[in-house]
Scaffold this motif. Structure first.
Motif, PDB file in Angstrom:
ATOM      1  N   MET A   1    -102.277 -38.585 -25.815  1.00 58.27           N
ATOM      2  CA  MET A   1    -103.672 -38.634 -25.974  1.00 58.27           C
ATOM      3  C   MET A   1    -104.477 -37.599 -25.122  1.00 58.27           C
ATOM      4  O   MET A   1    -104.164 -37.382 -23.639  1.00 58.27           O
ATOM      5  CB  MET A   1    -104.210 -39.923 -25.630  1.00 58.27           C
ATOM      6  N   ASP A   2    -105.148 -36.818 -25.301  1.00 57.91           N
ATOM      7  CA  ASP A   2    -106.204 -35.859 -24.492  1.00 57.91           C
ATOM      8  C   ASP A   2    -107.226 -36.895 -23.946  1.00 57.91           C
ATOM      9  O   ASP A   2    -107.367 -37.962 -24.118  1.00 57.91           O
ATOM     10  CB  ASP A   2    -106.623 -34.782 -25.037  1.00 57.91           C
ATOM     11  N   ARG A   3    -108.248 -36.205 -23.216  1.00 56.71           N
ATOM     12  CA  ARG A   3    -109.247 -37.123 -22.424  1.00 56.71           C
ATOM     13  C   ARG A   3    -110.293 -37.652 -23.433  1.00 56.71           C
ATOM     14  O   ARG A   3    -110.838 -38.589 -23.307  1.00 56.71           O
ATOM     15  CB  ARG A   3    -110.000 -35.933 -21.330  1.00 56.71           C
ATOM     16  N   ARG A   4    -110.393 -36.642 -24.396  1.00 61.83           N
ATOM     17  CA  ARG A   4    -111.361 -37.104 -25.413  1.00 61.83           C
ATOM     18  C   ARG A   4    -110.843 -38.349 -26.221  1.00 61.83           C
ATOM     19  O   ARG A   4    -111.580 -39.450 -26.466  1.00 61.83           O
ATOM     20  CB  ARG A   4    -111.759 -36.054 -26.449  1.00 61.83           C
ATOM     21  N   GLU A   5    -109.394 -38.570 -26.726  1.00 62.93           N
ATOM     22  CA  GLU A   5    -109.024 -39.569 -27.267  1.00 62.93           C
ATOM     23  C   GLU A   5    -109.010 -40.889 -26.316  1.00 62.93           C
ATOM     24  O   GLU A   5    -109.419 -41.809 -26.732  1.00 62.93           O
ATOM     25  CB  GLU A   5    -107.645 -39.156 -27.756  1.00 62.93           C
ATOM     26  N   VAL A   6    -108.864 -40.496 -25.084  1.00 58.45           N
ATOM     27  CA  VAL A   6    -108.754 -41.746 -24.086  1.00 58.45           C
ATOM     28  C   VAL A   6    -110.186 -42.020 -23.944  1.00 58.45           C
ATOM     29  O   VAL A   6    -110.395 -43.628 -23.708  1.00 58.45           O
ATOM     30  CB  VAL A   6    -108.224 -41.065 -22.648  1.00 58.45           C
ATOM     31  N   ALA A   7    -111.171 -41.258 -23.950  1.00 60.31           N
ATOM     32  CA  ALA A   7    -112.536 -41.894 -24.117  1.00 60.31           C
ATOM     33  C   ALA A   7    -112.806 -42.762 -25.262  1.00 60.31           C
ATOM     34  O   ALA A   7    -113.584 -43.573 -25.126  1.00 60.31           O
ATOM     35  CB  ALA A   7    -113.488 -40.568 -23.880  1.00 60.31           C
ATOM     36  N   ALA A   8    -112.389 -42.367 -26.379  1.00 60.39           N
ATOM     37  CA  ALA A   8    -112.643 -42.989 -27.371  1.00 60.39           C
ATOM     38  C   ALA A   8    -111.800 -44.325 -27.456  1.00 60.39           C
ATOM     39  O   ALA A   8    -112.332 -45.499 -27.832  1.00 60.39           O
ATOM     40  CB  ALA A   8    -112.179 -42.361 -28.781  1.00 60.39           C
ATOM     41  N   VAL A   9    -110.686 -44.426 -26.762  1.00 61.05           N
ATOM     42  CA  VAL A   9    -109.918 -45.837 -26.625  1.00 61.05           C
ATOM     43  C   VAL A   9    -110.946 -46.778 -25.721  1.00 61.05           C
ATOM     44  O   VAL A   9    -110.665 -47.857 -25.829  1.00 61.05           O
ATOM     45  CB  VAL A   9    -108.689 -45.358 -25.951  1.00 61.05           C
ATOM     46  N   LEU A  10    -111.234 -46.057 -24.631  1.00 65.31           N
ATOM     47  CA  LEU A  10    -112.111 -47.028 -23.798  1.00 65.31           C
ATOM     48  C   LEU A  10    -113.343 -47.530 -24.273  1.00 65.31           C
ATOM     49  O   LEU A  10    -113.858 -48.580 -24.160  1.00 65.31           O
ATOM     50  CB  LEU A  10    -112.414 -46.044 -22.490  1.00 65.31           C
ATOM     51  N   ALA A  11    -113.991 -46.622 -25.229  1.00 70.79           N
ATOM     52  CA  ALA A  11    -115.168 -47.100 -26.090  1.00 70.79           C
ATOM     53  C   ALA A  11    -114.938 -48.205 -26.931  1.00 70.79           C
ATOM     54  O   ALA A  11    -115.440 -49.228 -26.967  1.00 70.79           O
ATOM     55  CB  ALA A  11    -115.823 -45.957 -26.719  1.00 70.79           C
ATOM     56  N   TYR A  12    -113.524 -48.098 -27.451  1.00 65.08           N
ATOM     57  CA  TYR A  12    -113.185 -49.082 -28.432  1.00 65.08           C
ATOM     58  C   TYR A  12    -112.598 -50.459 -27.524  1.00 65.08           C
ATOM     59  O   TYR A  12    -113.060 -51.639 -28.163  1.00 65.08           O
ATOM     60  CB  TYR A  12    -111.870 -48.722 -29.198  1.00 65.08           C
ATOM     61  N   ASP A  26    -119.851 -41.890 -12.836  1.00 67.19           N
ATOM     62  CA  ASP A  26    -118.646 -41.793 -11.917  1.00 67.19           C
ATOM     63  C   ASP A  26    -117.703 -42.705 -12.068  1.00 67.19           C
ATOM     64  O   ASP A  26    -116.590 -42.387 -12.344  1.00 67.19           O
ATOM     65  CB  ASP A  26    -119.086 -41.886 -10.383  1.00 67.19           C
ATOM     66  N   GLU A  27    -118.037 -44.126 -12.334  1.00 64.99           N
ATOM     67  CA  GLU A  27    -116.952 -44.961 -12.685  1.00 64.99           C
ATOM     68  C   GLU A  27    -116.174 -44.666 -14.011  1.00 64.99           C
ATOM     69  O   GLU A  27    -115.159 -44.998 -14.143  1.00 64.99           O
ATOM     70  CB  GLU A  27    -117.613 -46.438 -12.869  1.00 64.99           C
ATOM     71  N   ALA A  28    -116.900 -44.295 -15.097  1.00 67.76           N
ATOM     72  CA  ALA A  28    -116.316 -43.990 -16.256  1.00 67.76           C
ATOM     73  C   ALA A  28    -115.543 -42.758 -16.304  1.00 67.76           C
ATOM     74  O   ALA A  28    -114.420 -42.862 -16.657  1.00 67.76           O
ATOM     75  CB  ALA A  28    -117.546 -43.726 -17.284  1.00 67.76           C
ATOM     76  N   ARG A  29    -116.006 -41.706 -15.464  1.00 65.98           N
ATOM     77  CA  ARG A  29    -115.083 -40.471 -15.366  1.00 65.98           C
ATOM     78  C   ARG A  29    -113.725 -41.055 -14.527  1.00 65.98           C
ATOM     79  O   ARG A  29    -112.795 -40.454 -15.068  1.00 65.98           O
ATOM     80  CB  ARG A  29    -115.821 -39.683 -14.449  1.00 65.98           C
ATOM     81  N   ALA A  30    -114.009 -41.883 -13.371  1.00 70.51           N
ATOM     82  CA  ALA A  30    -112.658 -42.249 -12.842  1.00 70.51           C
ATOM     83  C   ALA A  30    -111.782 -43.113 -13.803  1.00 70.51           C
ATOM     84  O   ALA A  30    -110.531 -43.085 -13.607  1.00 70.51           O
ATOM     85  CB  ALA A  30    -113.174 -43.166 -11.553  1.00 70.51           C
ATOM     86  N   GLN A  31    -112.300 -43.909 -14.666  1.00 75.83           N
ATOM     87  CA  GLN A  31    -111.414 -44.793 -15.620  1.00 75.83           C
ATOM     88  C   GLN A  31    -110.753 -43.807 -16.545  1.00 75.83           C
ATOM     89  O   GLN A  31    -109.561 -44.220 -16.739  1.00 75.83           O
ATOM     90  CB  GLN A  31    -112.495 -45.630 -16.128  1.00 75.83           C
ATOM     91  N   ILE A  32    -111.597 -43.078 -16.992  1.00 73.41           N
ATOM     92  CA  ILE A  32    -110.808 -41.873 -17.835  1.00 73.41           C
ATOM     93  C   ILE A  32    -109.744 -41.177 -17.427  1.00 73.41           C
ATOM     94  O   ILE A  32    -108.583 -41.005 -18.023  1.00 73.41           O
ATOM     95  CB  ILE A  32    -112.007 -41.060 -18.701  1.00 73.41           C
ATOM     96  N   ALA A  33    -109.983 -40.770 -16.110  1.00 73.95           N
ATOM     97  CA  ALA A  33    -109.042 -39.940 -15.366  1.00 73.95           C
ATOM     98  C   ALA A  33    -107.728 -40.782 -15.416  1.00 73.95           C
ATOM     99  O   ALA A  33    -106.559 -40.322 -15.130  1.00 73.95           O
ATOM    100  CB  ALA A  33    -109.568 -39.382 -14.122  1.00 73.95           C
ATOM    101  N   GLN A  34    -107.731 -42.214 -14.633  1.00 72.16           N
ATOM    102  CA  GLN A  34    -106.964 -43.187 -14.547  1.00 72.16           C
ATOM    103  C   GLN A  34    -105.970 -43.206 -15.977  1.00 72.16           C
ATOM    104  O   GLN A  34    -104.724 -43.213 -15.794  1.00 72.16           O
ATOM    105  CB  GLN A  34    -107.163 -44.427 -13.868  1.00 72.16           C
TER     106      GLN A  34
END
Length: 228
Positions: A1-12, A26-34
């Motif tokens: 998954m790329d970062r956009r898909e990871v962001a969609a997963v975290l939103a889900y 900042d917390e959301a970006r760190a979570q997406i990177a992790q």
């Protein structure tokens, strides 16, 4: 998954379990990177049974703890292992005398199965079918049994040898019809049965030659087929 898909997963996940939601940028970006670091090789969906949303939903329903990226990665690895365990490596179409091409095709098929791009081949004898040049080989030899092997087997199966000789000579195949004398079924050799004083049959040895009445029936059948 790329970062956009990871962001969609975290939103889900945030919709299913608000405890995991991050409100700060900042917390959301760190979570997406992790999550992307651990799940960059995990697909969002595949054509054969994998959907990361199904894995997340199952975790939320089964576990009281918030889902972590390692939970998703472990489910993906279990999915891969299950597919490879059910795969039986169909014979590659590449020339077996070319080991590099053979190995490349074999590994490519395994990778496609493991990543969900292809379905496992569980019964190659049933689903793979005969080799692509089997028809040409049979046409060249005329039979699946070479003539030399057939001749060597003739003394051990005299009824079959007599049947093949009759067909080759243009005579009717007596075993293509049942025998009214000894009641042998189609394809079965005639039996030498003798009647005892009590009227019951004595002996049941197979005959090399069919009974004359059976031969007459085969001749009549062949005549009807030629007339039709």
């Amino acid at each position: 998954m790329d970062r956009r898909e990871v962001a969609a997963v975290l939103a889900y996940i945030g919709r299913l379990d608000p405890r995991t939601a991050r409100t700060g940028t900042d917390e959301a970006r760190a979570q997406i990177a992790q999550w992307h670091e651990l799940l960059h090789d995990v697909p969002f969906t595949t054509d054969h049974g994998w959907d990361v949303r199904e894995a997340i939903r199952a975790h939320v329903l089964d576990s009281p703890y918030p889902i972590l990226p390692v939970d998703v990665a472990r489910k993906w690895r279990a999915y891969r292992r299950d597919r490879l365990d059910r795969h039986t490596d169909p014979t590659p179409a590449a020339d077996p005398d070319n080991p590099a091409a053979w190995r490349t095709e074999l590994l490519g098929t395994r990778h496609a199965v493991a990543t969900g791009m292809a379905a496992p081949s569980t019964h190659r004898q049933l689903t793979g079918g005969p080799h692509r040049d089997i028809d040409a080989r049979l046409a060249a030899v005329g039979s699946s049994i070479p003539p030399a092997v057939r001749a060597a087997l003739a003394p051990y199966r005299p009824a079959r040898a007599a049947r093949e000789a009759a067909v080759a000579a243009g005579r009717p195949d007596a075993l293509s019809v049942p025998c009214r004398w000894c009641h042998a079924d189609k394809g079965e050799p005639c039996r030498s049965r003798r009647l005892g004083l009590d009227g019951h049959a004595r002996g049941n040895a197979p005959r090399t030659r069919p009974h004359p009445t059976r031969v007459d029936l085969a001749v009549a059948k062949l005549a009807r087929q030629e007339a039709a």
